[in-house]
Design a protein around this motif. Sequence first.
Motif, PDB file in Angstrom:
ATOM      1  N   ALA A   1       0.843  -1.206   0.000  1.00  0.00           N
ATOM      2  CA  ALA A   1       0.000   0.000   0.000  1.00  0.00           C
ATOM      3  C   ALA A   1       0.875   1.253   0.000  1.00  0.00           C
ATOM      4  N   GLU A   2       1.933   1.240   0.792  1.00  0.00           N
ATOM      5  CA  GLU A   2       2.864   2.377   0.830  1.00  0.00           C
ATOM      6  C   GLU A   2       3.535   2.565  -0.527  1.00  0.00           C
ATOM      7  N   PHE A   3       3.958   1.451  -1.141  1.00  0.00           N
ATOM      8  CA  PHE A   3       4.590   1.528  -2.458  1.00  0.00           C
ATOM      9  C   PHE A   3       3.621   2.102  -3.493  1.00  0.00           C
ATOM     10  N   LEU A   4       2.378   1.616  -3.497  1.00  0.00           N
ATOM     11  CA  LEU A   4       1.391   2.100  -4.466  1.00  0.00           C
ATOM     12  C   LEU A   4       1.070   3.576  -4.262  1.00  0.00           C
ATOM     13  N   ARG A   5       1.038   4.016  -3.002  1.00  0.00           N
ATOM     14  CA  ARG A   5       0.831   5.450  -2.738  1.00  0.00           C
ATOM     15  C   ARG A   5       1.963   6.263  -3.345  1.00  0.00           C
ATOM     16  N   SER A   6       3.182   5.758  -3.214  1.00  0.00           N
ATOM     17  CA  SER A   6       4.327   6.489  -3.763  1.00  0.00           C
ATOM     18  C   SER A   6       4.257   6.549  -5.287  1.00  0.00           C
ATOM     19  N   VAL A   7       3.757   5.472  -5.913  1.00  0.00           N
ATOM     20  CA  VAL A   7       3.589   5.468  -7.371  1.00  0.00           C
ATOM     21  C   VAL A   7       2.506   6.475  -7.750  1.00  0.00           C
ATOM     22  N   ARG A   8       1.380   6.422  -7.052  1.00  0.00           N
ATOM     23  CA  ARG A   8       0.264   7.330  -7.346  1.00  0.00           C
ATOM     24  C   ARG A   8       0.674   8.791  -7.182  1.00  0.00           C
ATOM     25  N   ASP A   9       1.469   9.061  -6.151  1.00  0.00           N
ATOM     26  CA  ASP A   9       1.880  10.438  -5.865  1.00  0.00           C
ATOM     27  C   ASP A   9       3.023  10.923  -6.748  1.00  0.00           C
ATOM     28  N   GLY A  10       3.564  10.023  -7.590  1.00  0.00           N
ATOM     29  CA  GLY A  10       4.624  10.417  -8.510  1.00  0.00           C
ATOM     30  C   GLY A  10       6.008  10.510  -7.887  1.00  0.00           C
ATOM     31  N   ASN A  11       6.146   9.980  -6.686  1.00  0.00           N
ATOM     32  CA  ASN A  11       7.429  10.001  -5.982  1.00  0.00           C
ATOM     33  C   ASN A  11       7.760   8.562  -5.585  1.00  0.00           C
ATOM     34  N   ILE A  12       8.057   7.727  -6.569  1.00  0.00           N
ATOM     35  CA  ILE A  12       8.202   6.283  -6.369  1.00  0.00           C
ATOM     36  C   ILE A  12       9.287   5.966  -5.354  1.00  0.00           C
ATOM     37  N   ASP A  13       8.914   5.217  -4.328  1.00  0.00           N
ATOM     38  CA  ASP A  13       9.853   4.806  -3.278  1.00  0.00           C
ATOM     39  C   ASP A  13      10.538   3.513  -3.710  1.00  0.00           C
ATOM     40  N   ALA A  14      11.617   3.651  -4.468  1.00  0.00           N
ATOM     41  CA  ALA A  14      12.340   2.493  -5.001  1.00  0.00           C
ATOM     42  C   ALA A  14      13.021   1.679  -3.910  1.00  0.00           C
ATOM     43  N   THR A  15      13.159   2.235  -2.705  1.00  0.00           N
ATOM     44  CA  THR A  15      13.797   1.478  -1.619  1.00  0.00           C
ATOM     45  C   THR A  15      12.934   0.297  -1.190  1.00  0.00           C
ATOM     46  N   LEU A  16      11.661   0.279  -1.585  1.00  0.00           N
ATOM     47  CA  LEU A  16      10.776  -0.837  -1.234  1.00  0.00           C
ATOM     48  C   LEU A  16      10.900  -1.996  -2.222  1.00  0.00           C
ATOM     49  N   LEU A  17      11.720  -1.809  -3.257  1.00  0.00           N
ATOM     50  CA  LEU A  17      11.944  -2.830  -4.281  1.00  0.00           C
ATOM     51  C   LEU A  17      13.355  -3.387  -4.169  1.00  0.00           C
ATOM     52  N   ALA A  18      13.471  -4.689  -4.326  1.00  0.00           N
ATOM     53  CA  ALA A  18      14.803  -5.301  -4.366  1.00  0.00           C
ATOM     54  C   ALA A  18      15.515  -4.836  -5.636  1.00  0.00           C
ATOM     55  N   GLU A  19      16.799  -4.584  -5.526  1.00  0.00           N
ATOM     56  CA  GLU A  19      17.577  -4.139  -6.690  1.00  0.00           C
ATOM     57  C   GLU A  19      17.512  -5.157  -7.817  1.00  0.00           C
TER      58      GLU A  19
END
Length: 138
Positions: free
Chosen positions: A24-42
């Motif tokens: 949910a936090e990741f999707l909010r970051s996508v929706r807000d246009g400020n993608i939190d890439a730290t929630l994704l494995a490299e």
Amino acid sequence: MVDGPTESAATSDSRTERNRALVAEFLRSVRDGNIDATLLAEDLVQHDPQLPDGRDAYVAWLRTLSYERTHRILAAGDFVLSVTEGRHADGSHTSFFDLFRLESSHADDEATAAIVEHWDTVEPVPPRSEWKNDNGKF
């Protein structure tokens, strides 16, 4: 075509809810246009045949889309499914069904949880005048 685990290991409700909250936090970051890439494995494993593996490729693709509303987030253990409505890169009204697998380096360590694998189905949403029922896509 299946890679990696296909069943969720027995996990506590708290782990399921932690994973739901992280997505949910990741999707909010996508929706807000400020993608939190730290929630994704490299080294994110990607199952969309149009995208290469890796965090950077997935983030670059997400930046071409518009996630406007998340309708549902279903979770079971390490697997989380999101149902989101938005716009494809061409501006068309689109549904995004994203399945994520999460992993942490320690069984209960929330700080290291990350999205490690992604599957999706991306489909145009036809205009209401073309619907064959009144149920809608979402």
